[in-house]
Design a protein around this motif. Structure first.
Motif, short mmCIF file in Angstrom:
data_model
loop_
_atom_site.label_atom_id
_atom_site.label_comp_id
_atom_site.label_asym_id
_atom_site.label_seq_id
_atom_site.Cartn_x
_atom_site.Cartn_y
_atom_site.Cartn_z
N PRO C 100 0.81 -1.23 0.00
CA PRO C 100 0.00 0.00 0.00
C PRO C 100 0.84 1.27 0.00
CG PRO C 100 -0.83 -1.56 1.63
CD PRO C 100 0.47 -2.12 1.14
N LEU C 101 1.99 1.22 0.68
CA LEU C 101 2.95 2.32 0.56
C LEU C 101 4.26 1.69 0.09
CD1 LEU C 101 2.31 4.33 3.88
CD2 LEU C 101 1.63 5.02 1.57
N ALA C 102 4.79 2.18 -1.01
CA ALA C 102 6.01 1.57 -1.55
C ALA C 102 7.15 1.75 -0.55
CB ALA C 102 6.36 2.23 -2.88
N LYS C 103 7.88 0.67 -0.30
CA LYS C 103 8.96 0.74 0.70
C LYS C 103 10.33 0.84 0.03
CE LYS C 103 10.09 -2.85 3.47
NZ LYS C 103 11.52 -3.05 3.49
N ASP C 104 10.56 -0.04 -0.93
CA ASP C 104 11.90 -0.10 -1.54
C ASP C 104 11.93 0.51 -2.94
OD1 ASP C 104 12.89 -1.53 0.70
OD2 ASP C 104 11.86 -3.31 -0.08
N ASN C 105 10.87 0.29 -3.70
CA ASN C 105 10.85 0.77 -5.09
C ASN C 105 9.53 1.45 -5.39
OD1 ASN C 105 13.35 -0.61 -6.24
ND2 ASN C 105 12.26 -2.31 -5.28
N ALA C 106 9.63 2.56 -6.08
CA ALA C 106 8.42 3.19 -6.61
C ALA C 106 8.36 2.84 -8.08
CB ALA C 106 8.47 4.70 -6.43
N ASN C 107 7.18 2.47 -8.54
CA ASN C 107 7.11 1.91 -9.90
C ASN C 107 6.25 2.68 -10.89
OD1 ASN C 107 8.91 -0.35 -9.80
ND2 ASN C 107 7.52 -1.21 -8.28
N PHE C 233 -6.46 -10.13 2.62
CA PHE C 233 -5.12 -9.93 2.05
C PHE C 233 -4.37 -8.78 2.72
CE2 PHE C 233 -7.68 -12.11 -1.06
CZ PHE C 233 -6.84 -13.12 -1.49
N GLY C 234 -5.12 -7.75 3.14
CA GLY C 234 -4.47 -6.61 3.79
C GLY C 234 -4.19 -6.87 5.25
N GLY C 235 -5.02 -7.72 5.86
CA GLY C 235 -4.83 -8.00 7.28
C GLY C 235 -5.11 -6.78 8.16
N VAL C 236 -5.92 -5.87 7.66
CA VAL C 236 -6.19 -4.63 8.40
C VAL C 236 -7.04 -4.92 9.65
CG1 VAL C 236 -7.40 -2.41 8.27
CG2 VAL C 236 -5.94 -3.16 6.38
N GLU C 263 -7.28 3.42 0.65
CA GLU C 263 -8.30 2.85 1.53
C GLU C 263 -7.66 1.95 2.60
OE1 GLU C 263 -9.91 1.81 -2.26
OE2 GLU C 263 -11.94 2.07 -1.51
N ILE C 264 -6.68 1.16 2.15
CA ILE C 264 -5.99 0.29 3.12
C ILE C 264 -5.22 1.15 4.11
CG2 ILE C 264 -4.20 -1.47 3.45
CD1 ILE C 264 -4.79 -2.67 0.89
N VAL C 265 -4.48 2.10 3.59
CA VAL C 265 -3.61 2.91 4.46
C VAL C 265 -4.44 3.68 5.47
CG1 VAL C 265 -2.03 4.89 4.50
CG2 VAL C 265 -1.70 3.08 2.81
N SER C 270 -6.05 4.74 10.80
CA SER C 270 -7.07 5.27 11.70
C SER C 270 -7.01 4.55 13.05
CB SER C 270 -8.45 5.10 11.06
OG SER C 270 -9.44 5.56 11.94
N LYS C 271 -6.76 3.26 12.96
CA LYS C 271 -6.64 2.46 14.18
C LYS C 271 -5.34 2.83 14.90
CE LYS C 271 -6.93 -2.46 15.37
NZ LYS C 271 -7.16 -3.80 14.79
N LYS C 272 -4.32 3.07 14.12
CA LYS C 272 -3.00 3.37 14.69
C LYS C 272 -2.99 4.73 15.38
CE LYS C 272 1.66 2.54 12.95
NZ LYS C 272 1.94 1.26 13.61
N ILE C 273 -3.56 5.74 14.72
CA ILE C 273 -3.52 7.08 15.32
C ILE C 273 -4.77 7.37 16.17
CG2 ILE C 273 -2.03 7.96 13.46
CD1 ILE C 273 -4.45 9.50 12.35
N GLU C 274 -5.68 6.41 16.16
CA GLU C 274 -6.93 6.53 16.92
C GLU C 274 -7.65 7.85 16.64
OE1 GLU C 274 -6.39 5.53 21.05
OE2 GLU C 274 -5.92 3.44 20.57
N ARG C 275 -7.68 8.19 15.38
CA ARG C 275 -8.41 9.39 14.95
C ARG C 275 -9.12 9.07 13.63
NH1 ARG C 275 -6.03 14.53 16.32
NH2 ARG C 275 -7.62 15.47 14.99
N PRO C 276 -10.25 9.69 13.38
CA PRO C 276 -10.84 9.56 12.04
C PRO C 276 -9.94 10.24 11.00
CG PRO C 276 -12.42 10.47 13.63
CD PRO C 276 -11.06 10.51 14.27
#
Lengths: 261, 153, 792
Positions: C100-107, C233-236, C263-265, C270-276
């Motif tokens: 969902p967020l490119a870590k090593d390569n942007a394509n 697949f996302g495990g969100v 949408e995944i990010v 939202s769960k991580k920062i506990e904010r909408p």
């Protein structure tokens, strides 16, 4: 968008005084606002000149049509006086952008911005316009310097544009299919003292095509243009039109304009 | 910050807003009038068209501060006493909308057309709508709706 | 009560859209929400060396900044391809990971690498400018024709090749070609398009710290699928802790099928920062990151006899997948394309061979028609070329090769249940005044203009289902649809559908069929869709499947309601169930005037007892309530077909093409609402014509999208079109009880070749590539003139 201070100037003097290298005058805002939204331009101060009464309005005398800088395109398009004196100028205004642009965009803004694909600069050249500013009068031929560039100095404000009424004239354009700006626009005007063929969209800045004007001076007919060679050198080339195509369109639209004169 | 006084859909509104607030943001985010839509950032799609002092403009390309003292009408202000405006009725009758996103701007623009021309031809309608992009309808039923409204207004 | 199916019912959804009361995702605000701004790669291909967020994190209003590192650490999965396609050699397709967020390569330009959350949108934007991403820029692979000879973009994917797929029999085709009098050859570039739904993508996410439930409002054509992918697949979050709502959605055209990075990010964050969190795409972001459509290079060959009979067909295509394989990315250029490439014709032998490749461009996926426009363009262009080369009339050559009997076993896959292609073509010919063309051509020529006429006959396979077939072809899920029909005790009906309307008019057409089935006034029927918390699991809307799959599920659920209602009515009427008939909303005992309305039966079903006036003991074994559901899985696709004819006038001095007349005759089987179906045809035509004359997504050599706004990407506007002349023929589908076929994509599928055939006809057969822009046509006119001069 980055924030700024908004000023509504009450007169030209105040507006001029507020101007600086990090300010912009706001009339219709049809170019200024989109470029600010996209982050292409940022200003500390926005000086709204729409409230200055003196800058708006249409005056027609026998020889000249004078249009205040903040006069909207729709007002020019719908002006009975302009339709009578220079119908091609009203028609040009009717063809700028879309109705919402015409309800808001101004002639002064268009000229000061000098977009290479804008319509009004070609009218200025074709109709031997004189640009009245708060400090001087400038002939159109000297006013437009290059892409988005004019001779206007910081703090200088266009007050009105004075057009010479021609014997006959016409403006024809081929719009960019996406943006609807002119890929090529040709304004032909026959005056007592000579002919102008002003071309917009084709190069980095509006220009008077002397070759076409000369040919038309000796024979004012579309057929005479057939023999003129319009060079593509110096012409814009982009995904919508190559230089070669633009050169052809200058010729074709000059012919269309002459025919419609 | 600037204080502005405007009349929106017949109601006087007085608000203190940041200088750079676009009219569209003022309507949507401050007044919660979300019927005015944003479909592009280059002033071309026309989903945001509203009336200012009776004329159509793109609300995404005007600063709210600059409209102090104006009378503004949005799509929410057209229906009177629960009865839709003839243009709204015509869009419904002729199926002039599908997803509805461009619709508010389309309706506001079309009403302005009929103020300028009572009985526009197909070509005049199509030309006028240059500043309103619709991806769903192919425009045919929008043109039909404008003609239908013209016959009723 | 008169039947509503077939009538021009005005739309139930219109009032809210017309009065500004629609509720689109970007209209939703949640108290205390933060605003997300994504930082996207400005490079088409780059290694991400380092992301420095230290300065940005200190900026005013910033809540948090997350990157691919955080995604990896939290083991959040990426985006997926929904269909597994096998190569001709039997090997599995090759798909790269798509975090969902490119870590090593942007394509590709627009690939998101980080995200900023801040208190206001302005603050988020300002902070985003302070995030420093250190890229090592690599040479982009952007030229489709050269892709297989370019450096591999993804590790382990040689030649950038996802698969090399074959459908059909090469040997049989060779034999057919050996027998041919003539081989017609054609090279095509099917131009890349950007769907451009008018509502830009958006999502608003809310996380409830107590219930641990994430609610994601989003611009989706299929919220249930989005939830499934995000969860499995996302495990969100587990599916039961994830609610996906697609409220009013402003158009999709395929571009909102996919679950996207944002949408995944945002759901995870939202769960991580506990904010909408609220995120709304700017139009440029939509241009860069919405899935694109088409983008094929095709070489086709058609073997013919001298009298115009088709013997065999070859289709060799390179299809651009973009940087990653997405949900319908891999199936669009294979099973949605290959089988339809032989068109409506009896074709004794054929094959389609497709090489799907990765490039450093936005992912390519389904766009209105998905594969079938490309297929129809290929066959209809080459058939026209054959007519020209054989000196035949384009209608004559088509008529000659139509099947005469149905079901028609189409060459490569499909068993077409019903149709009458000649009837459609004859009707179109008459409506278009085909015979008057010569006179109109003369009139144009007298004005110095060129005039051309173009014909297309098409069929398509839509109503994307049946599960056993699609799963055999590689689909990761079954493509049935669900419906639940609920009676309230007081007699109104709520229908829950897994299908989704983003302009298709479900609230009206689905209510029409429900009204007919149950005999309840349409005003008393509400259609609910787009919320995973409301109704059962659904597969969503794409591939013209809403009515033919989702609508039939509703019909079937209604039939179950009637079955149960009959039992209750029989008990109430003291009759035997066999004697009770249901008609026009009433259960009537045969040969008597004893009856109960369905409303009375519904009421009784919720009050199963005897008290005062209420006398409604339920039959033994029946449960209270009147609610039924159905999952419908059709036996086959649906196969709409039709014939389109158009005329263009060309100004040879400018190359400007004026579309002068357009006639479309389509066979959609039973039409539920002609008003709405006509609208679908108009809209489809506009998009197909757009591909032919206006639209073209272009990347430069370095992989920059140079048509990333409405200043450069030509969106068709009202003045680009004439008034379309629309007609219908009807052969009912035999695979569903209503006899309906899909209508959403037909216009787009047929219009592109129709217009191009007309343009090329006007140019005297001179080939020209899509789209026929003024400059290209002008050049073709010039070269035609030169050829004429030489010939003279």
């Amino acid at each position: 968008m980055k924030t700024f201070n908004y000023h509504s100037a009450k007169d030209v003097k105040e507006a001029s005084k507020l101007a600086s290298s990090s300010s912009a005058f706001l009339a219709g805002g049809m170019t200024t606002i989109p470029s600010m939204k996209l982050g292409l331009a940022t200003y500390k101060n926005i000086i709204d000149i729409k409230g200055i009464k003196k800058l708006s309005g249409i005056k027609v005398s026998g020889k000249a049509v004078t249009i205040g800088a903040t006069t909207k395109h729709a007002e020019v398009a719908n002006s009975k006086e302009i339709k009578k004196a220079i119908p091609s100028l009203a028609a040009l205004a009717e063809g700028i952008g879309d109705p919402q642009v015409r309800n808001r965009g101004t002639i002064g803004g268009s000229i000061a911005n000098n977009d290479p694909a804008a319509d009004y600069p070609s009218a200025c050249i074709a109709l031997n316009a004189v640009i009245h500013t708060n400090s001087r009068k400038i002939d159109a031929e000297k006013f437009f310097k290059g892409m988005f560039e004019t001779v206007l100095k910081s703090g200088e404000i266009i007050e009105a544009i004075e057009f010479q009424v021609p014997q006959k004239s016409n403006y024809q354009k081929f719009p960019n299919p996406a943006s609807r700006y002119a890929i090529v626009g040709v304004y032909v005007a026959k005056h007592k003292n000579g002919i102008n063929v002003a071309v917009t969209g084709a190069k980095s800045c509006v220009y008077n095509d002397k070759d076409l004007a000369k040919t038309l001076s000796s024979n004012f007919s579309a057929a005479s243009i057939n023999n003129v060679r319009v060079s593509s050198s110096g012409m814009n080339s982009d995904i919508h039109a190559s230089a070669e195509y633009r050169a052809n369109m200058v010729k074709v639209f000059a012919k269309k304009a002459v025919e419609a004169c | 910050m600037k204080k502005i006084d405007v009349e929106i859909n017949g109601k006087r509104i007085s608000k203190e807003i940041p200088d750079h607030t676009l009219l569209s943001d003022f309507l949507r985010n401050i007044l919660n009038l979300t019927g005015t839509h944003i479909g592009c950032d280059t002033s071309q799609c026309g989903a945001c068209v509203v009336h200012v002092n009776g004329r159509s403009i793109k609300s995404c390309t005007a600063f709210a501060t600059d409209l102090n003292g104006s009378k503004i009408t949005t799509i929410e202000g057209l229906a009177k006493n629960g009865k839709m405006h003839p243009m709204q009725e015509a869009f419904k009758k002729m199926h002039g909308l599908q997803c509805g996103f461009c619709t508010p701007g389309m309706v506001m623009s079309a009403i302005d057309l009929l103020k300028n021309k009572k009985n526009p031809s197909d070509k005049e309608i199509r030309d006028w709508l240059e500043g309103n992009i619709c991806r769903c309808t192919g425009y045919q039923n929008i043109v039909a709706a404008v003609k239908e409204a013209a016959s009723k207004m | 009560m008169a039947s509503l199916v077939g009538s021009r019912v005005e739309r139930k959804e219109d009032k809210r859209f017309l009065t500004g009361k629609g509720r689109y995702t970007s209209d939703i605000n949640i108290a205390n929400q933060t605003y997300a701004v994504f930082i996207r790669s400005p490079h088409a291909r780059a290694k991400i060396k380092k992301i420095d967020t230290s300065k940005a994190l200190k900026a005013s209003g910033v809540v948090d900044i997350l990157t691919g590192e955080h995604i990896a650490k939290d083991k959040i999965g990426g985006l997926i391809a929904g269909w597994a396609i096998r190569s001709e050699d039997g090997s599995e397709m090759k798909c790269p990971p798509n975090p969902p967020l490119a870590k090593d390569n942007a394509n590709f330009v627009g690939d998101p690498v980080a995200v900023v959350f801040a208190e206001t949108l302005d603050e988020a934007k300002t902070a985003a400018e302070l995030v420093k991403v250190d890229y090592k820029v690599l040479k982009a692979v952007s030229n489709l024709a050269d892709t297989m000879n370019s450096e591999a973009i993804h590790e382990g994917i040689d030649k950038n090749l996802c698969y090399d797929w074959l459908l059909g029999d090469r040997q049989k085709v060779k034999e057919a070609f050996d027998k041919a009098d003539k081989i017609i050859k054609l090279d095509i570039i099917n131009n890349r398009l950007i769907p451009n739904a008018m509502e830009p993508r958006a999502c608003v996410v809310d996380y409830n710290t107590a219930s641990e439930e994430i609610t994601c409002y989003t611009t989706s054509q299929n919220p249930h699928l989005s939830r499934l992918i995000m969860s499995a697949f996302g495990g969100v979050a587990p599916e039961n802790k994830l609610r996906v709502v697609a409220p009013d959605v402003g158009g999709g055209f395929g571009s909102k099928i996919n679950l996207y990075n944002e949408e995944i990010v945002c759901s995870w964050a939202s769960k991580k920062i506990e904010r909408p969190i609220k995120w709304v795409a700017e139009r440029t972001e939509s241009f860069l990151t919405d899935t694109h459509g088409r983008d094929h290079i095709t070489h086709a060959e058609l073997a013919v006899t001298n009298d115009g009979k088709f013997l065999g067909f070859k289709n060799e295509t390179i299809a651009n997948l973009g940087a990653y394989a997405r949900v319908f990315g891999t199936v669009t250029p294979t099973y949605l394309f290959g089988p339809c490439a032989t068109g409506v014709y009896v074709m004794p032998a054929a094959y389609s061979n497709v090489k799907a490749v990765y490039t450093n461009t936005a992912p390519v996926d389904a766009y209105r028609g998905a594969g079938r426009p490309e297929a129809t363009y290929t066959i209809e262009r080459i058939v026209d070329k054959a007519a020209t080369e054989l000196g035949m009339d384009p209608i004559e050559i088509r008529m000659k090769n139509f099947p005469t009997e149905f079901p028609f076993k189409q060459t490569l896959v499909h068993q077409v249940d019903s149709g009458d292609y000649a009837a459609g073509l004859n009707k179109a010919k008459e409506m278009a005044d085909y015979d008057g063309f010569a006179a109109r051509k003369k009139a144009s020529e007298s004005k110095g203009k060129l005039r051309g006429i173009g014909v297309t006959t098409y069929f398509e396979a839509c109503g994307i289902a049946p599960s056993p077939v699609v799963m055999m072809l590689g689909c990761g899920v079954g493509l049935w649809e669900s419906a639940e029909v609920r009676f309230n005790p007081t007699g109104q009906v709520t229908v829950y559908t897994g299908s989704h309307s983003h302009g298709q008019s479900h609230q009206t057409t689905f209510a029409q069929i429900t009204a007919d089935e149950l005999g309840v006034p349409i005003e008393n029927i509400d259609i609910v869709h787009g919320d995973t918390d409301k109704g059962t699991f659904g597969m969503g809307t794409y591939g013209s499947r809403s009515l033919t799959v989702g609508g039939i599920a509703i019909v079937n659920a209604c039939k179950k309601i009637i079955t149960k209602g009959k039992k209750i009515a029989a008990k109430m009427l003291e009759a035997s169930e066999e004697d009770v008939e249901f008609k026009n909303g009433e259960f009537v005992v045969a040969k008597s005037n004893k009856k109960k309305t369905i409303g009375e039966v519904a009421f009784a079903s919720y009050l199963p007892g005897v008290r005062d006036e209420v006398k409604s003991p339920l039959p033994e074994g029946e449960e209270p309530g009147l609610v039924e559901s159905s999952f419908f899985d059709p036996a086959n696709f649906s196969f709409p077909a039709g014939s389109h004819i158009c005329e263009v006038e060309i100004d040879p001095e400018t190359g400007d093409v004026k579309l002068d007349k357009y006639t479309a005759v389509d066979d959609f089987g039973t039409i539920v609402n002609p008003l709405i179906v006509e609208g679908q045809v108009h809209g489809g035509l506009a998009q197909g014509i757009g591909q032919a004359l206006h639209e073209n997504a272009q990347y430069d050599e370095s992989g920059q999208l140079i048509t990333a706004s409405y200043m450069d990407y030509t969106m068709p506007r009202a003045d680009n079109f004439p008034e379309f002349n629309i007609g219908f023929t009807c052969t009912k589908a035999t695979t569903n009880p209503l006899g309906v076929k899909g209508c959403g994509e037909a216009g787009t599928i047929a219009a592109t070749p129709t217009v191009m055939n007309a343009v090329i006809n006007a140019l005297g057969g001179e080939e020209i590539s899509l789209p026929a822009t003024a400059e290209k046509v002008w050049k073709a006119c010039k070269s035609a003139k030169k050829t004429d001069a030489k010939a003279a």
